[in-house]
Design an enzyme around this catalytic site. Structure first.
Site, PDB file in Angstrom:
ATOM      1  N   ASP A   8       0.854  -1.176   0.000  1.00 54.74           N
ATOM      2  CA  ASP A   8       0.000   0.000   0.000  1.00 54.74           C
ATOM      3  C   ASP A   8       0.900   1.239   0.000  1.00 54.74           C
ATOM      4  O   ASP A   8       2.097   1.152   0.301  1.00 54.74           O
ATOM      5  CB  ASP A   8      -0.896  -0.046   1.241  1.00 54.74           C
ATOM      6  CG  ASP A   8      -1.769   1.173   1.383  1.00 54.74           C
ATOM      7  OD1 ASP A   8      -2.465   1.513   0.413  1.00 54.74           O
ATOM      8  OD2 ASP A   8      -1.747   1.795   2.467  1.00 54.74           O
ATOM      9  N   ASP A  58      -0.322   5.203   0.813  1.00 57.71           N
ATOM     10  CA  ASP A  58      -0.637   6.178   1.864  1.00 57.71           C
ATOM     11  C   ASP A  58      -0.761   5.481   3.212  1.00 57.71           C
ATOM     12  O   ASP A  58      -1.572   4.564   3.371  1.00 57.71           O
ATOM     13  CB  ASP A  58      -1.947   6.903   1.533  1.00 57.71           C
ATOM     14  CG  ASP A  58      -1.882   7.636   0.209  1.00 57.71           C
ATOM     15  OD1 ASP A  58      -1.133   8.610   0.122  1.00 57.71           O
ATOM     16  OD2 ASP A  58      -2.572   7.217  -0.737  1.00 57.71           O
ATOM     17  N   ASP A  89      -1.675  -0.843   5.982  1.00 59.34           N
ATOM     18  CA  ASP A  89      -1.821  -0.176   7.272  1.00 59.34           C
ATOM     19  C   ASP A  89      -3.250  -0.171   7.790  1.00 59.34           C
ATOM     20  O   ASP A  89      -3.528   0.452   8.816  1.00 59.34           O
ATOM     21  CB  ASP A  89      -1.336   1.271   7.169  1.00 59.34           C
ATOM     22  CG  ASP A  89      -2.283   2.134   6.329  1.00 59.34           C
ATOM     23  OD1 ASP A  89      -2.619   1.720   5.201  1.00 59.34           O
ATOM     24  OD2 ASP A  89      -2.683   3.215   6.806  1.00 59.34           O
TER      25      ASP A  89
END
Length: 235
Positions: free
Chosen positions: A16, A18, A187
């Site tokens: 991922d 961001d 995240d």
């Protein structure tokens, strides 16, 4: 840190962007603030806080913009969000974002070293994000990270975004990786849901956004403090 991962060594990594590779809250905050400044009252005077951004990011640009407009409305006792206002806001956001992309963001500690370690071990990587692909590529380039990735899959690369598994499966198919041997590193619960549906093992870092909730509740296979701690060796 918990790196207990009962999976075969990875064939490739999906990462991922961001909240995992780059802290982009400042970019989002600036773009959203400039977007609101172009809208009529009560939007134009609303102040966007970093904490708000952290809770809203992760599900794509349209969700981000719609959610912020809805927050502004609720703060003024309004209930009907006109579609024309959403489209005006999206147009303004997309116009501003390229000019601030990467200027108010920082690469997380351990990311560069972690990516270098993977590269040195010959482990191929792809970036899978809900950020529009051109913005994702520009950000990775600006932060010196683009060269680590064989593929970038953005929120507009395929028909559906995470938490749908389509972006992950597209990356695996394009690169010839078996999902069961491809680790998703993210995240948030978005990454977990997408990875589960795609059949990929999933690891999470604790420093990202996760929609304002504890990452430990997301149900990942493993948690690592930084990308330097990826358990790449066979268990």
């Amino acid at each position: 840190m918990n790196t207990v991962l009962h999976a075969a060594p990875p064939q490739g990594l999906l990462l991922d962007l961001d909240g995992t590779l780059v802290d982009t809250r400042g970019d989002f905050q600036q773009a959203l603030q400039r977007m609101l400044a172009q809208l009529p009252a009560p939007y134009a005077s609303f102040v966007v806080e970093l904490e708000q951004v952290e809770h809203l990011v992760g599900k794509g640009t349209e969700h981000l913009v719609r959610s912020l407009l809805a927050q502004v409305q609720r703060s003024h006792g309004l209930h009907t969000l006109e579609e024309s206002m959403v489209q005006q806001a999206l147009q303004a956001y997309m116009a501003h974002y390229p000019h601030i992309n990467g200027h108010y963001s920082t690469v997380y500690a351990g990311v560069q070293a972690g990516l270098q370690r993977c590269q040195q071990q010959g482990l191929p990587m792809a970036c899978v994000t809900n950020k529009p692909e051109r913005f994702a590529r520009d950000l990775l380039q600006a932060k010196g990270l683009l060269g680590y990735f064989q593929l970038v899959v953005g929120g507009d690369t395929v028909a559906r975004k995470k938490p749908d598994p389509m972006p992950l499966l597209h990356a695996c198919s394009t690169l010839g990786w078996a999902p069961a041997r491809t680790w998703m590193v993210g995240d948030s619960s978005n990454d977990v849901v997408a990875a589960r549906a795609a059949g990929c093992p999933v690891l999470l870092v604790p420093y990202g956004y996760n929609h304002g909730e504890s990452v430990q509740s997301a149900g990942a296979d493993a948690y690592i403090d930084t990308l330097e701690q990826l358990p790449l060796a066979a268990p």
